[in-house]
Design an enzyme around this catalytic site. Structure first.
Site, PDB file in Angstrom:
ATOM      1  N   HIS A  28       0.827  -1.198   0.000  1.00 34.46           N
ATOM      2  CA  HIS A  28       0.000   0.000   0.000  1.00 34.46           C
ATOM      3  C   HIS A  28       0.864   1.253   0.000  1.00 34.46           C
ATOM      4  O   HIS A  28       1.929   1.303   0.636  1.00 34.46           O
ATOM      5  CB  HIS A  28      -0.896   0.021   1.235  1.00 34.46           C
ATOM      6  CG  HIS A  28      -2.036  -0.950   1.151  1.00 34.46           C
ATOM      7  ND1 HIS A  28      -2.830  -1.064   0.036  1.00 34.46           N
ATOM      8  CD2 HIS A  28      -2.518  -1.844   2.056  1.00 34.46           C
ATOM      9  CE1 HIS A  28      -3.752  -1.990   0.251  1.00 34.46           C
ATOM     10  NE2 HIS A  28      -3.587  -2.484   1.472  1.00 34.46           N
ATOM     11  N   CYS A  32      -0.113   2.484  -4.706  1.00 34.88           N
ATOM     12  CA  CYS A  32      -0.846   3.698  -5.043  1.00 34.88           C
ATOM     13  C   CYS A  32      -0.001   4.935  -4.746  1.00 34.88           C
ATOM     14  O   CYS A  32       0.856   4.922  -3.865  1.00 34.88           O
ATOM     15  CB  CYS A  32      -2.139   3.769  -4.243  1.00 34.88           C
ATOM     16  SG  CYS A  32      -3.340   2.503  -4.684  1.00 34.88           S
TER      17      CYS A  32
END
Length: 394
Positions: A201, A258
């Site tokens: 992440h 991301c």
């Protein structure tokens, strides 16, 4: 993208959950041999008996067919004679790797790196959490094989951090990731080739008072314990593995997360502008931060998406197995195009993602297995401009 969590709506704030997770949640996430390895030898896989040719200085090799790990006595002896980290060679880990394709031969934790090629591969699954990811370990397996098979990285010079590791020092906690990054660049010398890979992440947060971000946000990566210990910011990554790079040292980073566009805080980005590919300045107007410079070396980064975008996971490429879209496509393109240039690799990444978007099946079958629309533009950034159309990868 799952309905339970939504991505950040504006740049004035951020939502703390962004790369697609497997439960539907979204988390604000040339075949090559070195000139030093010109001599070759034949090696037979200890599991499937397949024979292949490897450089003489490679002590171990992972079979591309069965993923078994073979050890060359002559290669290992050469490593000992050259003092390239023989005392850090973990025989037990090699044995385990030969019997389990998901095991890795990581170096024993040490203050001294081994060899002139070394890598840190980090895949964070966030297991037993609602924002868990299932594709990150597969991404690390893919990247590990790519480095060994296509770029002649010795297995014992690759440190792997995943939650599946038995050694607590190889769990991708904040402390272990930072210590591994320090290990990666420690005592680096001219001619060294270094790799940092991260799958997990990624998020953004308001930048500190240095005002070294064009959009006012710092990019971050999330260790497994980031809720308790905090994220690792682009400023910290830059100061740890970019600033120390000496003349003649080259670092490649691949960040599949991301908001990963400028995770290394490098000074230049190569991207499309009004339909044309070109180098663009990544500094805020009127500033030239010292923190974005190396100590003479070169840092190059492939990111899964731009800072404002999300990166996707999918099971489309390997049946039920999850993979990061950028990692899978990047490895596939490199394996299929020997001697590919940086520009060609980046452009092919964009082309392949665009093909998926244009597919008539995307709104049906592909939409379900990708979890959401793929709207990511992989980005290339570097500490200095170079001719991306002629320079061969690595």
């Amino acid at each position: 993208m799952g309905d339970r969590l939504k991505a950040r709506k504006s740049k004035s704030s951020y939502f703390p959950f962004t790369r697609n997770s497997t439960d539907g949640a979204c988390f604000d996430h040339h075949k090559f041999l070195s000139s030093k390895h010109t001599m070759e030898k034949e090696l037979a896989c200890i599991r499937c008996k397949r024979k292949f040719v490897v450089p003489t200085k490679i002590g171990t090799y992972r079979c591309c067919e069965c993923q078994g790990v073979s050890k060359s006595i002559s290669g290992y002896k050469q490593l000992r004679e050259n003092s390239l980290g023989a005392k850090f060679f973990n025989q037990d880990q090699l044995h385990n790797a030969s019997t389990n394709a998901t095991s890795f031969s990581s170096p024993l934790l040490s203050t001294t790196p081994t060899g002139n090629k070394r890598a840190v591969l980090c895949g964070v699954s966030y297991s037993r959490r609602r924002y868990r990811l299932k594709g990150t370990v597969n991404d690390v397996v893919n990247m590990n094989s790519l480095l060994v098979e296509n770029f002649a990285f010795p297995i014992q010079s690759i440190r792997v951090l995943t939650e599946e590791q038995k050694d607590p020092n190889l769990i991708p906690t904040r402390r272990n990731i930072v210590e591994s990054l320090k290990w990666l660049v420690k005592d680096c010398q001219s001619g060294d080739s270094l790799v940092f890979y991260f799958s997990g992440h990624g998020m953004q947060q308001l930048a500190d008072d240095k005002e070294d971000e064009i959009d006012g946000l710092d990019e971050t990566i999330c260790p497994v314990d980031f809720i308790r210990e905090g994220m690792i910011t682009d400023n910290e990554i830059n100061s740890t593995i970019v600033e120390p790079l000496k003349n003649g040292v080259k670092l490649h980073a691949i960040i599949d997360a991301c908001h990963s566009g400028t995770t290394l805080d490098l000074m230049h980005v190569y991207k499309k502008d009004n339909g044309n590919w070109k180098w663009m300045n990544n500094n805020p107007p009127g500033t030239e931060p010292v923190t974005k410079r190396t100590n003479g070396g070169t840092a190059i980064c492939f990111s899964a998406c731009e800072d404002s975008q999300l990166a996707a996971d999918t099971a489309a490429f390997g049946g039920k197995e999850m993979n990061g879209v950028m990692t899978y496509l990047l490895a596939k393109i490199i394996r299929e195009h020997s001697g590919i240039t940086y520009a060609s690799l980046l452009e092919k990444l964009h082309e392949d993602i665009a093909k998926i978007q244009r597919s008539k099946h995307f709104s049906g079958f592909l939409r379900r297995i990708f979890h959401r629309r793929i709207d990511q533009d992989p980005l290339l950034s570097a500490s200095e401009k170079f001719d991306v159309r002629t320079r061969i990868l690595f």
